[in-house]
Structures are given as structure tokens and as C-alpha cells.
Design a protein around this motif. Structure first.
Motif, short mmCIF file in Angstrom:
data_model
loop_
_atom_site.label_atom_id
_atom_site.label_comp_id
_atom_site.label_asym_id
_atom_site.label_seq_id
_atom_site.Cartn_x
_atom_site.Cartn_y
_atom_site.Cartn_z
N VAL A 1 0.86 -1.17 0.00
CA VAL A 1 0.00 0.00 0.00
C VAL A 1 0.90 1.23 0.00
CG1 VAL A 1 -1.75 1.31 1.24
CG2 VAL A 1 -1.81 -1.19 1.27
N HIS B 1 -5.07 -8.08 2.04
CA HIS B 1 -5.28 -6.96 2.95
C HIS B 1 -4.86 -5.64 2.29
CE1 HIS B 1 -6.39 -9.68 6.09
NE2 HIS B 1 -5.20 -10.22 6.18
N GLU C 1 -7.34 -2.37 1.50
CA GLU C 1 -7.01 -0.99 1.89
C GLU C 1 -7.07 -0.06 0.68
OE1 GLU C 1 -5.79 2.37 4.05
OE2 GLU C 1 -6.67 0.47 4.65
N ARG D 1 -9.79 3.13 0.15
CA ARG D 1 -9.40 4.51 -0.09
C ARG D 1 -10.18 5.11 -1.26
NH1 ARG D 1 -3.23 5.42 -0.70
NH2 ARG D 1 -3.89 7.57 -0.35
N ARG E 1 -13.84 4.79 3.21
CA ARG E 1 -13.65 3.89 4.36
C ARG E 1 -14.88 3.82 5.25
NH1 ARG E 1 -8.44 2.46 5.16
NH2 ARG E 1 -8.94 1.81 7.28
N ARG F 1 -14.58 -5.11 6.68
CA ARG F 1 -13.59 -6.12 6.26
C ARG F 1 -14.06 -7.50 6.69
NH1 ARG F 1 -10.70 -8.96 3.33
NH2 ARG F 1 -8.42 -9.05 3.51
N SER G 1 -11.25 0.00 9.72
CA SER G 1 -10.28 0.72 10.54
C SER G 1 -9.70 -0.16 11.63
CB SER G 1 -10.93 1.96 11.18
OG SER G 1 -12.06 1.57 11.95
N MET H 1 -6.24 -2.17 10.41
CA MET H 1 -5.15 -1.41 9.77
C MET H 1 -3.79 -2.09 9.92
SD MET H 1 -5.81 1.30 8.04
CE MET H 1 -4.33 2.30 8.17
N THR I 1 -2.74 -4.07 6.76
CA THR I 1 -2.34 -3.36 5.55
C THR I 1 -1.02 -2.62 5.76
OG1 THR I 1 -3.72 -1.46 6.22
CG2 THR I 1 -4.71 -3.08 4.76
#
Length: 225
Positions: free
Chosen positions: A117, A158, A162, A166, A170, A175, A215, A218, A221
Motif C-alpha cells: 500500500v 489486505h 485498503e 481509499r 472507508r 472487512r 479501521s 489497519m 495493511t
């Protein structure tokens, strides 16, 4: 469709009914210029308003190729039109697996996941070539209140979730993780088809119902950055 192909799908718990609804077929053809011999390949049609716009090929030996590609779109695009909740998976087989578990409001990304990412601002949609399928299909995505990111449960998956979040926003993304109850380290579950084969439709449903806000994931990612 040949018996070998039907048996291959059956071993992965994909029914003939699901194959017919998604218009999956088989062809005997030359996969690429590098491989002169013809071979059998599964044909996944990418439909737009009921018409085939792209065709993706897959041999039973797991080689992939696009036979034709007029516009980059999601696999299963017509199934998410006017849907308030959309589920995104990472592969045509996962899209079919979700249907076996009772979910048709599902699309698959057309190609593989990134490894990392990258931080910083997103490119303009016209220059965001790797995610052209997002922008080309924006009207079908825009109205959804909830988007469930059910990409593979590994580092590239993952990272893909992410990157999609974006672009999609979000605040409306959840997820999905594929660690279905009962899965062992000897048979890890990393995607919808793994769970369908190992735990059946109820295992897939359990994973979907346990989806969490992105979130909260995280750490996965960022490990790919």
C-alpha cells in the motif's frame, strides 16, 4: 462442458446451477502465443447489461488470460446494480462460492492484488489505471451504503482491501476475514472458496456476518507497506 471440468468445479463445491446462471463455459483453444498447443480452459464471461464485454480464461492448471477486454469492469457487475450492500471478493471462483452460500450481490476484482500500500494522495481517476474498474463502474457502486471487502485473507489481500477502501470510502466499508471456525493450520482458509470447501455454506455465512469496520484491521495493511 467436459466431465473433467465439471468434476473440477464439483470438488470446489460449485454447482452446475451456479455455473449456468453465471454463463460459465469451456473452450478448447490456444491460451497464448507462447503456448502453441490448444488446451481446455474455463471461460468466465464479464457481463455488462447482460452482454459479454470481457472474457477471462483459466486452465485447470491455474493459468489465466483475457481473451478479450473492451473495458475494465468487475466480474459480476450486473449483480450489484441497485444494491444497498455489495460484497467484493478476489477472484471469479470466490464470486461463485459466495453464490453457493446464498449471496448474489457480489463482484470480483478482474485481476490480482498488489503487494504493498503506497501512502500519499490517490491519482486522478483517469490516471488510476490499475483500478479503472472502480471508476468505470462508479454508478453501480455509488448508491451502496455498505461495501464488504472480502478479498483474500493474506498480505496482498489486505493491501487490496485498503486500496479499495481509499477509493470507495472507508466509512462505508467493512472487512471480512476468512478464518472460519473449525479451520486448522494444516488447512488455512484464505478466501471464500477455501471456506466453502472446508466448512460449507454456513462457514461462509459466518464470516460475512462477522465483518468488522476496516479501521480495526489497519495493522494488516500497514504490514504490507
Amino acid at each position: 462442458m467436459s466431465q473433467d471440468c465439471l468434476s473440477w468445479f464439483a470438488a470446489r463445491k460449485i454447482s452446475l446451477e451456479t455455473l449456468l446462471r453465471n454463463r460459465v463455459t469451456e473452450e478448447h483453444l490456444q491460451m497464448s502465443k507462447k503456448h502453441s498447443e490448444k488446451e481446455n480452459a474455463i471461460v468466465f464471461p464479464y457481463l455488462l447489461h447482460g452482454k459479454v464485454t470481457n472474457t477471462k480464461l483459466r486452465t485447470l492448471g491455474r493459468r489465466f488470460a483475457f481473451k478479450r477486454q473492451h473495458q475494465s469492469i468487475w466480474y459480476g457487475l450486473d449483480d450489484i446494480v441497485n444494491q444497498d450492500t455489495i460484497i467484493i471478493v478476489e477472484g471469479e471462483m470466490d464470486k461463485l462460492s459466495m453464490e453457493e452460500a446464498g449471496f448474489t450481490n457480489v463482484v470480483s476484482v478482474p485481476h490480482g492484488a498488489p503487494q504493498v500500500v503506497k501512502q500519499g494522495p490517490l491519482p486522478e481517476p483517469s490516471k488510476d489505471k490499475a483500478f479503472a474498474y472502480v471508476w468505470n463502474c462508479w454508478p453501480a457502486l455509488e448508491r451502496a451504503a455498505c461495501i464488504m471487502l472480502a478479498t483474500d485473507d493474506d498480505v496482498p489481500g489486505h493491501a487490496l482491501s485498503e486500496k479499495l477502501a481509499r477509493r470507495l470510502g472507508r466509512d462505508r466499508c467493512l472487512r471480512v476475514l476468512w478464518a472460519a471456525p473449525g479451520a486448522t493450520s494444516a488447512a488455512p482458509s484464505k478466501d471464500a472458496n477455501d471456506v466453502l470447501v472446508q466448512r460449507g455454506p454456513l462457514g461462509v455465512q459466518h464470516c460475512i456476518h462477522q465483518a468488522k469496520p476496516l479501521s480495526n484491521r489497519m495493522q494488516y495493511t500497514m504490514a504490507a507497506s
